[in-house]
Design a protein around this motif. Structure first.
Motif, PDB file in Angstrom:
ATOM      1  N   ALA A   1       0.812  -1.377   0.077  1.00 44.46           N
ATOM      2  CA  ALA A   1       0.105   0.012  -0.055  1.00 44.46           C
ATOM      3  C   ALA A   1       1.034   1.271  -0.186  1.00 44.46           C
ATOM      4  O   ALA A   1       2.038   1.267   0.558  1.00 44.46           O
ATOM      5  N   THR A   2       0.225   2.331  -0.401  1.00 48.87           N
ATOM      6  CA  THR A   2       0.947   3.492  -0.539  1.00 48.87           C
ATOM      7  C   THR A   2       0.267   4.386   0.548  1.00 48.87           C
ATOM      8  O   THR A   2      -0.631   4.794   0.612  1.00 48.87           O
ATOM      9  N   ILE A   3       1.267   4.717   1.445  1.00 50.46           N
ATOM     10  CA  ILE A   3       0.881   5.460   2.759  1.00 50.46           C
ATOM     11  C   ILE A   3       1.327   6.888   2.612  1.00 50.46           C
ATOM     12  O   ILE A   3       2.489   7.061   2.897  1.00 50.46           O
ATOM     13  N   LEU A   4       0.736   7.989   2.817  1.00 52.02           N
ATOM     14  CA  LEU A   4       0.790   9.339   2.969  1.00 52.02           C
ATOM     15  C   LEU A   4       1.110  10.061   4.234  1.00 52.02           C
ATOM     16  O   LEU A   4       0.056   9.827   5.246  1.00 52.02           O
ATOM     17  N   ILE A   5       2.199  10.277   4.688  1.00 51.94           N
ATOM     18  CA  ILE A   5       2.409  10.687   6.063  1.00 51.94           C
ATOM     19  C   ILE A   5       2.691  12.092   6.041  1.00 51.94           C
ATOM     20  O   ILE A   5       3.584  12.745   5.288  1.00 51.94           O
ATOM     21  N   VAL A   6       1.980  12.970   7.063  1.00 50.40           N
ATOM     22  CA  VAL A   6       2.007  14.256   6.970  1.00 50.40           C
ATOM     23  C   VAL A   6       2.379  14.967   8.380  1.00 50.40           C
ATOM     24  O   VAL A   6       1.743  14.650   9.278  1.00 50.40           O
TER      25      VAL A   6
ATOM     26  N   ASP B   1       9.994  10.794   9.425  1.00 47.34           N
ATOM     27  CA  ASP B   1      10.898   9.888   8.996  1.00 47.34           C
ATOM     28  C   ASP B   1      10.692   8.424  10.043  1.00 47.34           C
ATOM     29  O   ASP B   1      10.850   7.417   9.372  1.00 47.34           O
ATOM     30  N   ALA B   2      10.360   8.748  11.156  1.00 52.42           N
ATOM     31  CA  ALA B   2      10.030   7.700  12.124  1.00 52.42           C
ATOM     32  C   ALA B   2       8.898   6.634  11.823  1.00 52.42           C
ATOM     33  O   ALA B   2       8.829   5.646  11.813  1.00 52.42           O
ATOM     34  N   VAL B   3       7.885   7.361  11.329  1.00 53.40           N
ATOM     35  CA  VAL B   3       6.797   6.892  10.838  1.00 53.40           C
ATOM     36  C   VAL B   3       6.739   6.028   9.514  1.00 53.40           C
ATOM     37  O   VAL B   3       6.636   4.875   9.218  1.00 53.40           O
ATOM     38  N   ALA B   4       7.618   6.797   8.679  1.00 51.06           N
ATOM     39  CA  ALA B   4       7.994   6.258   7.229  1.00 51.06           C
ATOM     40  C   ALA B   4       8.671   5.051   7.667  1.00 51.06           C
ATOM     41  O   ALA B   4       8.704   4.056   6.700  1.00 51.06           O
ATOM     42  N   GLN B   5       9.628   4.995   8.498  1.00 53.16           N
ATOM     43  CA  GLN B   5      10.518   3.941   8.676  1.00 53.16           C
ATOM     44  C   GLN B   5       9.472   2.411   9.344  1.00 53.16           C
ATOM     45  O   GLN B   5       9.938   1.380   8.799  1.00 53.16           O
ATOM     46  N   ILE B   6       8.532   2.968  10.021  1.00 53.66           N
ATOM     47  CA  ILE B   6       7.667   1.664  10.427  1.00 53.66           C
ATOM     48  C   ILE B   6       6.817   1.145   9.274  1.00 53.66           C
ATOM     49  O   ILE B   6       6.483   0.108   9.122  1.00 53.66           O
ATOM     50  N   VAL B   7       6.259   2.157   8.318  1.00 51.95           N
ATOM     51  CA  VAL B   7       5.642   1.781   7.352  1.00 51.95           C
ATOM     52  C   VAL B   7       6.451   1.045   6.249  1.00 51.95           C
ATOM     53  O   VAL B   7       5.996  -0.024   5.762  1.00 51.95           O
ATOM     54  N   SER B   8       7.584   1.322   6.099  1.00 44.19           N
ATOM     55  CA  SER B   8       8.628   0.443   5.004  1.00 44.19           C
ATOM     56  C   SER B   8       8.929  -0.977   5.862  1.00 44.19           C
ATOM     57  O   SER B   8       8.907  -1.661   5.111  1.00 44.19           O
ATOM     58  N   ALA B   9       8.886  -1.016   6.865  1.00 47.23           N
ATOM     59  CA  ALA B   9       9.429  -2.349   7.864  1.00 47.23           C
ATOM     60  C   ALA B   9       7.993  -3.221   7.730  1.00 47.23           C
ATOM     61  O   ALA B   9       8.240  -4.509   7.676  1.00 47.23           O
ATOM     62  N   ASN B  10       7.038  -2.649   7.422  1.00 45.48           N
ATOM     63  CA  ASN B  10       5.655  -3.331   7.256  1.00 45.48           C
ATOM     64  C   ASN B  10       5.487  -3.698   5.591  1.00 45.48           C
ATOM     65  O   ASN B  10       4.288  -3.720   5.113  1.00 45.48           O
TER      66      ASN B  10
ATOM     67  N   HIS C   1       5.287  -1.568   3.168  1.00 45.13           N
ATOM     68  CA  HIS C   1       4.517  -0.667   2.575  1.00 45.13           C
ATOM     69  C   HIS C   1       5.412   0.425   1.892  1.00 45.13           C
ATOM     70  O   HIS C   1       6.543   0.776   2.234  1.00 45.13           O
ATOM     71  N   ASN C   2       4.681   1.305   1.202  1.00 38.70           N
ATOM     72  CA  ASN C   2       5.496   2.515   0.154  1.00 38.70           C
ATOM     73  C   ASN C   2       5.166   3.841   1.082  1.00 38.70           C
ATOM     74  O   ASN C   2       3.933   4.224   1.004  1.00 38.70           O
ATOM     75  N   PRO C   3       6.062   4.427   1.704  1.00 40.05           N
ATOM     76  CA  PRO C   3       5.769   5.663   2.380  1.00 40.05           C
ATOM     77  C   PRO C   3       5.988   7.042   1.413  1.00 40.05           C
ATOM     78  O   PRO C   3       7.001   7.281   0.708  1.00 40.05           O
ATOM     79  N   LEU C   4       4.745   8.028   1.610  1.00 41.72           N
ATOM     80  CA  LEU C   4       5.275   9.293   1.123  1.00 41.72           C
ATOM     81  C   LEU C   4       5.011  10.169   1.899  1.00 41.72           C
ATOM     82  O   LEU C   4       4.219  10.060   3.013  1.00 41.72           O
ATOM     83  N   THR C   5       6.085  11.262   2.138  1.00 44.30           N
ATOM     84  CA  THR C   5       5.857  12.131   3.268  1.00 44.30           C
ATOM     85  C   THR C   5       5.764  13.658   2.657  1.00 44.30           C
ATOM     86  O   THR C   5       5.988  13.972   1.646  1.00 44.30           O
ATOM     87  N   ALA C   6       5.195  14.516   3.718  1.00 41.46           N
ATOM     88  CA  ALA C   6       4.983  15.787   3.299  1.00 41.46           C
ATOM     89  C   ALA C   6       4.903  16.484   4.561  1.00 41.46           C
ATOM     90  O   ALA C   6       4.484  16.166   5.869  1.00 41.46           O
TER      91      ALA C   6
ATOM     92  N   LEU D   1       0.259  15.801  -3.360  1.00 39.68           N
ATOM     93  CA  LEU D   1       0.823  14.430  -3.585  1.00 39.68           C
ATOM     94  C   LEU D   1      -0.526  13.423  -3.701  1.00 39.68           C
ATOM     95  O   LEU D   1      -0.207  12.587  -4.501  1.00 39.68           O
ATOM     96  N   PHE D   2      -1.430  13.627  -2.782  1.00 39.59           N
ATOM     97  CA  PHE D   2      -2.527  12.780  -2.968  1.00 39.59           C
ATOM     98  C   PHE D   2      -3.351  12.831  -4.227  1.00 39.59           C
ATOM     99  O   PHE D   2      -3.800  11.688  -4.704  1.00 39.59           O
TER     100      PHE D   2
END
Length: 461
Positions: free
Chosen positions: A2-7, A15-24, A26-31, A40-41
């Protein structure tokens, strides 16, 4: 994946949330802002948004509203501190899937991430339910138009019904109340070579012993008081068609004996008569009782059980057909919105989640009644959580707050309790009596715990 947008405007948080998303996986996007996130959405295929409520310029609530306007099927999880109560309340009103309190627990984030993505998948499957129903009815199960469901359990039932329909042996349909036993009986009849002949049904539990006997076998004029003319029974009316005996486990022993004889000898007499008539109908029986247990307690004849149970079909309860719940909801919304003359476009994601989390002890019948009630009560063009019965809302509240395993059990239990209480106060806007009722605890107990967790200083409005 899944693609997950973190804001969040703090890079350390994204960065911390994106790391957890990647570890699961999934594909993280940050803003760093709502504006950047919304851009981005619009250009990405986002499956989930995780946003801080406090952002520069536009807020996380503004972003939530924009996301909902474009695609209400995308779940949004908001991150907030206990002090920002009003924002959390507004986010829940606007359809936020869930919230995380800062600092964010990694385990809690993973749990809620998985739940949100499951909800996303559920909503996507629900989006074209009417088309799916038409496909299932016309292409897959043309002869099961009255039955709604595509789960593996129902596929097995459909397959068994088709095979059983070709035979002439008695069929025993087993299942909890409200699972659709009569619909399956009718499907067997419709798919058989008797489909052009009568389908006659009788609820054995609804009639007293003497009346049931008369209804089944008929009676002659003068057979008893008020028998002013001959009356044919259900066996006679069914002819060479199908006779459906619902709630067969409720019939009295004296009627069981006569029914056994009909099944064995293929003949019967009307009550008060001497003429022997042939029984040509196919027998389908159904019950929500455990007949083997009834046999053990001497309430049901063993020989009758084996006569009826040549082929049995076990219907699954609705709690084992989770993927069918959205399909059934869409069907009942369309049905009752039309019947009641109301323009109901859909059901909110929060309400759908609420219904999917419920265990449905009354099965499909309870779900149908719930949807009809919601359509009657709603003042909007969609069904929301507040349109659902309070006991279903309460079950969802308890199911949605899962505790996580940590080394410090006491702290974990307190954290879990704290979040349950906080969520109840949010949803009741600080009404202690209503929150206590939602949590099923005394008002004085809730007051004590609010003091313990320093909640009395907040304005839950």
């Amino acid at each position: 994946m899944a693609t997950i947008l973190i804001v969040d405007d703090l890079k350390s948080t994204t960065d911390a949330v994106a790391q957890i998303v990647s570890a699961n996986a999934h594909n993280p996007l940050t803003a760093a802002s709502a504006e950047e996130a919304f851009a981005l959405f619009k250009e990405s295929d986002v499956d989930l948004v995780i946003t801080d409520m406090k952002l520069p310029n536009k807020s996380g609530l503004d972003l939530l509203r924009q996301v909902r306007e474009i695609d209400p099927m995308v779940p949004v999880i908001v991150m907030t501190a206990f002090g920002t109560v009003k924002n959390a309340v507004d986010a829940m009103k606007w359809g936020a899937f869930d919230y995380l309190t800062k600092p964010v627990s990694m385990v809690e984030l993973e749990v809620k991430l998985d739940k949100a993505l499951q909800q996303r998948s559920l909503l996507l499957n629900n989006q074209d339910l009417q088309l799916e129903n038409n496909y299932l009815r016309e292409e897959v199960h043309q002869q099961f138009s009255e039955i709604i469901g595509q789960s593996q359990e129902m596929q097995e039932v459909y397959s068994l019904v088709k095979r059983v329909a070709e035979a002439r042996s008695p069929v025993l349909i087993l299942g909890e109340s409200g699972t659709g036993k009569e619909l399956i009986a009718h499907a067997i009849h419709t798919n058989s070579d008797r489909s052009d002949k009568p389908f006659v049904k009788i609820n054995c539990a609804a009639l007293a012993e003497g009346i049931l006997e008369s209804e089944l076998f008929g009676h002659e004029k003068g057979a008893f008081t008020n028998a002013i003319r001959r009356k044919p029974g259900r066996f006679e009316i069914a002819g060479a068609g199908t006779l459906f005996l619902d709630e067969i486990g409720e019939i009295a022993p004296s009627v069981q004996v006569k029914l056994l004889r009909v099944l064995q000898e293929k003949e019967f007499e009307r009550v008060g008569g001497t003429e022997t008539l042939s029984m040509r109908a196919r027998i389908i029986a159904a019950t929500n009782l455990d007949l083997e247990q009834q046999i053990a307690s001497k309430q049901f004849r063993e020989d009758l059980y084996y006569r009826l149970n040549v082929v049995s079909i076990q219907l699954p309860p609705l709690r084992r057909r989770e993927e069918d719940i959205p399909i059934l909801i869409a069907h009942f919304i369309a049905k009752y919105a039309s019947e009641l003359g109301k323009k109901i476009k859909a059901m909110s994601p929060a309400a759908l989640k609420c219904l999917c989390n419920y265990t449905w002890p009354g099965n499909i019948r309870e779900l149908e009644n719930t949807i009809e009630r919601a359509i009657v009560l709603t003042r909007n063009d969609q069904i929301d959580c507040e349109d659902l019965p309070i006991h279903i809302q309460q079950k969802n509240d308890l199911a949605s707050d899962d505790s996580v395993d940590e080394e410090d059990l006491t702290k974990n239990m307190e954290d879990h309790e704290k979040k349950l209480i906080f969520k109840a106060l949010l949803e009741t806007r600080g009404n202690i009596s209503k929150a206590a009722a939602k949590l099923n605890i005394k008002r004085t107990t809730l007051r004590y715990k609010m003091e313990k967790y320093d909640f009395l200083r907040y304005k839950f409005e």
